[in-house]
Design a protein around this motif. Structure first.
Motif, PDB file in Angstrom:
ATOM      1  N   ALA A 103      15.357  -2.777   1.605  1.00 58.09           N
ATOM      2  CA  ALA A 103      15.993  -3.555   2.676  1.00 58.09           C
ATOM      3  C   ALA A 103      17.483  -3.610   2.379  1.00 58.09           C
ATOM      4  O   ALA A 103      17.887  -3.808   1.229  1.00 58.09           O
ATOM      5  N   THR A 104      18.289  -3.440   3.411  1.00 53.07           N
ATOM      6  CA  THR A 104      19.732  -3.435   3.239  1.00 53.07           C
ATOM      7  C   THR A 104      20.349  -4.754   3.707  1.00 53.07           C
ATOM      8  O   THR A 104      19.729  -5.522   4.452  1.00 53.07           O
ATOM      9  N   GLU A 105      21.567  -4.988   3.274  1.00 52.61           N
ATOM     10  CA  GLU A 105      22.352  -6.146   3.712  1.00 52.61           C
ATOM     11  C   GLU A 105      22.440  -6.182   5.237  1.00 52.61           C
ATOM     12  O   GLU A 105      22.717  -5.176   5.874  1.00 52.61           O
ATOM     13  N   ASP A 160      29.204   0.719  -3.815  1.00 55.49           N
ATOM     14  CA  ASP A 160      28.059   1.160  -4.608  1.00 55.49           C
ATOM     15  C   ASP A 160      27.393   2.435  -4.107  1.00 55.49           C
ATOM     16  O   ASP A 160      26.485   2.953  -4.750  1.00 55.49           O
ATOM     17  N   GLY A 161      27.779   2.913  -2.910  1.00 53.74           N
ATOM     18  CA  GLY A 161      27.145   4.099  -2.352  1.00 53.74           C
ATOM     19  C   GLY A 161      25.921   3.812  -1.518  1.00 53.74           C
ATOM     20  O   GLY A 161      25.305   4.717  -0.967  1.00 53.74           O
ATOM     21  N   HIS A 162      25.547   2.534  -1.394  1.00 54.17           N
ATOM     22  CA  HIS A 162      24.418   2.126  -0.550  1.00 54.17           C
ATOM     23  C   HIS A 162      24.524   0.634  -0.299  1.00 54.17           C
ATOM     24  O   HIS A 162      25.250  -0.090  -1.005  1.00 54.17           O
ATOM     25  N   GLY A 163      23.782   0.158   0.721  1.00 57.12           N
ATOM     26  CA  GLY A 163      23.786  -1.263   1.060  1.00 57.12           C
ATOM     27  C   GLY A 163      22.478  -1.951   0.734  1.00 57.12           C
ATOM     28  O   GLY A 163      22.205  -3.034   1.250  1.00 57.12           O
ATOM     29  N   ILE A 164      21.654  -1.352  -0.126  1.00 52.29           N
ATOM     30  CA  ILE A 164      20.342  -1.918  -0.449  1.00 52.29           C
ATOM     31  C   ILE A 164      20.507  -3.182  -1.282  1.00 52.29           C
ATOM     32  O   ILE A 164      21.189  -3.182  -2.312  1.00 52.29           O
ATOM     33  N   ILE A 165      19.869  -4.269  -0.821  1.00 55.41           N
ATOM     34  CA  ILE A 165      19.893  -5.518  -1.578  1.00 55.41           C
ATOM     35  C   ILE A 165      18.496  -5.912  -2.068  1.00 55.41           C
ATOM     36  O   ILE A 165      18.360  -6.808  -2.894  1.00 55.41           O
TER      37      ILE A 165
END
Length: 398
Positions: free
Chosen positions: A299-301, A314-319
């Protein structure tokens, strides 16, 4: 006008193999206005959105998803939102080409874009088609101006009909959404509206009952007694009328809220309901990716600007990134698969859960006509079971 790239999909749509497949979901989170019933991750921005910056972030997140998934063949792509038709065609083109650089994208796969009639414009639609989109899903929601205003839509019926005609001219496949069980809506009114919708020669309709979601303006009105929706009996009558009319007109339900002419089912949504893998790209997107024996839930921000900062850093928005155990996977398979008319593959469910369905619970549901077996290989809800789907799933998952 952008030139048709290598990703242009002029080949005949590949046939449905019945397999779950691997989908790519791309979330464009921006809308021109927020509808009062909507609890989706959508945001209104009064300043122009820096689409070039977002494209660069989408491409980074695509590359990160490829690292998690490994090499795969894409079977569908879905551009959802928000309102993806607010994107420039060049933005869509860049995203499509980014996907094709990281996974194998065969000719003839389904590539869907959601669009609102209020944001329809001929040059933009043709640009989306050139970028590879071969299916459009229009958020029509109602076919009378009174209810469109009630639902907070920016278009009127004339806009909707113009958008439907335009979509039919430009895209090989087209669907649109309608919301029913609106306040004071009678079965007769809904039957007339639904027949009108089918007359526009669509091959797919998504028909959703109006639900009151916490955190929306409608929720506050409903809680205060200022918005009254149909009760359980009336909702059931509207649902049953929906099934009867669509079946008779050649668009039977293949999922609890989705209806299609045979062969025109949404391949991407079938991936969800058949519990296939999908990469979720963009603010608030969710994914399910298998890596070896593991299935990873991502799941992303949700907030667009925070997602953008994370990706650039970070290269991705996964939180959230969770490894799902076999029991959790079995429950998700049941939850998704029982929404489908084709039902659940029992062997797959048994392999994940390590057990057979509880015989007493299954016998109870069979005797009361809520589920049925399809040979020895599949289990599905009956029409009566679809009316109490959550309860059926809860019983079988125990």
């Amino acid at each position: 006008m952008i030139e048709p790239p290598a990703l242009m999909r002029d080949a005949k749509l590949l046939p449905d193999t019945g397999e779950p497949g691997f989908g790519i979901y791309v979330h464009w989170p921006f809308c021109a206005a927020k509808c009062p019933y909507c609890d989706f991750n959508s945001h209104v921005r009064h300043q122009s959105v820096d689409q070039e910056r977002y494209v660069a972030a989408f491409l980074k997140e695509i590359a990160n998803a490829r690292q998690i998934s490994g090499p795969k063949t894409v079977t569908s792509i879905f551009l959802g939102g928000g309102t993806p038709s607010l994107m420039k065609p060049e933005t869509v083109d860049a995203i499509m080409n980014g996907i094709s650089r990281h996974w194998h994208v065969p000719d003839g796969i389904e590539i869907t874009m959601e669009a609102n009639p209020s944001s329809v414009e001929a040059e933009r639609f043709r640009g989306y088609r050139a970028a590879g989109v071969n299916r459009v899903s229009l958020g029509v929601q109602a076919l009378n101006d009174r209810d469109l205003k009630f639902l907070g839509r920016l278009h009127d019926v004339a806009d909707a009909l113009k958008a439907i005609r335009l979509a039919r001219d430009i895209f090989p496949r087209m669907s649109f959404d309608l919301i029913y069980a609106r306040p004071n809506q009678t079965v007769e009114e809904w039957e007339s509206e639904l027949k009108e919708a089918i007359s526009y020669a669509v091959d797919h309709l998504s028909l959703y009952q109006l639900t009151i979601e916490e955190g929306t303006p409608f929720y506050g009105l409903h809680k205060a007694g200022k918005l009254v929706v149909p009760d359980g009996d009336q909702s059931a009558a509207l649902y049953e009328a929906t099934q009867e009319i669509t079946e008779r007109e050649g668009l039977p339900a293949y999922e609890v809220s989705n209806h299609a002419r045979p062969g025109a089912e949404s391949r991407h949504n079938l991936t969800y309901w058949r519990y296939g893998d999908y990469a979720g790209i963009g603010p608030g997107a969710h994914g399910r990716l298998t890596r070896g024996p593991e299935k990873i839930a991502t799941a992303t921000e949700r907030k667009p600007e925070a997602w953008l900062d994370l990706v650039e850093r970070d290269g991705h928005g996964i939180i959230e990134q969770e490894r799902l155990g076999f029991d959790e996977q079995a429950d998700e398979l049941l939850l998704m698969g029982l929404r489908l008319k084709e039902g659940v593959d029992l062997a797959r469910w048994q392999q994940l859960s390590g057990r057979d369905p509880d015989p007493k619970r299954e016998e109870f549901l069979l005797e009361h006509g809520f589920i049925e077996r399809i040979g020895n290989s599949r289990l599905r809800c009956t029409p009566a079971g679809m009316l109490i789907l959550d309860s059926v799933v809860a019983d079988l998952a125990c």
